[in-house]
Write an enzyme that holds these catalytic residues in place. Sequence first.
Site, short mmCIF file in Angstrom:
data_model
loop_
_atom_site.label_atom_id
_atom_site.label_comp_id
_atom_site.label_asym_id
_atom_site.label_seq_id
_atom_site.Cartn_x
_atom_site.Cartn_y
_atom_site.Cartn_z
N ASP A 165 44.76 -117.70 20.98
CA ASP A 165 45.54 -118.21 22.10
C ASP A 165 46.76 -119.02 21.67
OD1 ASP A 165 43.67 -120.42 21.35
OD2 ASP A 165 44.67 -121.45 23.01
N GLU B 284 52.80 -127.15 19.40
CA GLU B 284 51.90 -126.00 19.35
C GLU B 284 52.47 -124.85 20.17
OE1 GLU B 284 47.16 -124.93 19.57
OE2 GLU B 284 47.88 -126.68 20.66
N TYR C 275 39.79 -126.98 27.67
CA TYR C 275 40.84 -126.16 27.08
C TYR C 275 41.62 -125.37 28.14
CZ TYR C 275 38.17 -127.49 23.03
OH TYR C 275 37.52 -128.23 22.08
N ASP D 146 45.13 -122.17 17.03
CA ASP D 146 43.77 -122.14 16.50
C ASP D 146 43.30 -120.69 16.37
OD1 ASP D 146 43.25 -121.32 19.09
OD2 ASP D 146 42.70 -123.33 19.77
#
Length: 532
Positions: A121, A505, A272, A124
């Site tokens: 995604d 990110e 998440y 990670d």
Amino acid sequence: MKDNDSKSRGWCGWFLVLIVLAVIAVAVGILIRSKTKGSGSGAAPVPGPPGAITKKYSDALKVAMQFFDRALYYSESNCGWKCYLGVAAGKLVNNKLSWRGNSALDDGKEAKLDLSKGMYDAGDHMKFGFPMAFTATVLAWSILEYGDQMNAVNQLGPAQDSLKWITDYLVAAHPEDNVLYVQVGDPDADHKCWDRPEKMTEKRPLTQVNTSSPGTEVAAETAAALASASLVFKPTDSTYSSSLLKHAQQLFTFADENRGSYSVSIPNVQTYYNSTGYGDELLWAASWLYHATGDRTYLDYVTGQNGKAFAKWGSPTWFSWDDKLAGTQMVTTILEDLSGLDLNFHNLNARNFNGKSATWQSGSEHGGLIWVSEWNALQHPVASAFLAVVYSDYMLTSRTAKFSCNGDSYSPSDLRKFAMSQADYVLGNNPMKMSYLVGYGDNYPKFVHHRGASIPADATTGCADGFQWLDSADPNPNVAVGALVGGPFKNESFIDSRNNSMQTEPSTYNSAVIVGLLSSLVTTSSVVQSFT
């Protein structure tokens, strides 16, 4: 990616591209002030095939596409062997980079499935089905409308390949009518590791939704992804297209007849990718199924009782992986125009919009970016700009000269200017003079929160000792080319640090909307293809 802050804010936003302009009108004219007065009352000419290439957007699109790339090396890249290509999992095809290898090849093995494809995604190694399916839907939509412009700069093939890499996974994750595997990996365990995907050793359990543990939003979003992708592949592979559509219809039925939130069935996703409701996904999926099949039953689903229950037509929202209402209203508005219906959704929402609910970066001391959330700040403005330019091109295609919001009139060129302003901000026209698209320009983030990019290929790391690379003071040894990072804070600052995941990110769904936006801007405005 812990993006729960960004999805819990901004629900009082605005509707579609139409609402983008309504906000602008109310917000002291801070982004688009060129109204249609003096521009003439006639509709602009119907656009044709792609014209002259705009190099800035063409170059940026080539960069953005590489984040999806599963190792098809582009010779245009100027960062050589250090370029880190993508978030794709599985067995890499035509891999020419010695430091990039296969990963997650055993995913799905415990259920005797091949779930090795798909995409992680963000930074990670989790495969979260909910945002992955949204990524596929937006990428499919981008190809449907702007495939001709992608093709003009040799990016259509890579875009189709990236889409198929996801849809292959989604089909494999749906082995039975009422079973969908929606997660590979344990997010809590995964976030305790910092290692290369090729070397990860942590267990990767499978999580499914079914009739006893429903997941309406993720099943419906997967249905939308497969329905939209079926349109993409229909001209070139009718067998594959038919398979995608069959799975989409089965998943929609499963989602609708077994209603329940996946966030309840799978509590650990709440940290998440927590869902705020599944009604929008049901409408979104039905809209795409109507588009793919022409079956009026799906349109009636959106415009009838389910629309009344879930659509919140008078309460505009932001378009994102968690809220599809703006996209649904966009697709449905265009389809209603073409089908001769008189649903008038866009006017209804323009009338009911509260223009004071959005916050803007504006004026001489700010960069002109839509502001919604500190976490992943660029997600919403880029998605909004994509919707704006799609509607702009639809207005040209349908010979619509202007529309009115709050007493002001706007033309297709106004919408396009707004979309360009957001794209230009991302590419460096901002107070930081920073390109938030990694690999584009000379000044872009060097400490992207991405495990594969941060660890040298020859490093030997386990689960925990790899955190030395997260905490390292050195820039990433591999460049995460094509990554669209979270972006600036409201005060325009940007802290380039791997530990600052809020800003540094990247994510696949960010990449999907920037690919769509840049594809739309590669040349002069294009015919909206899939709706005509």
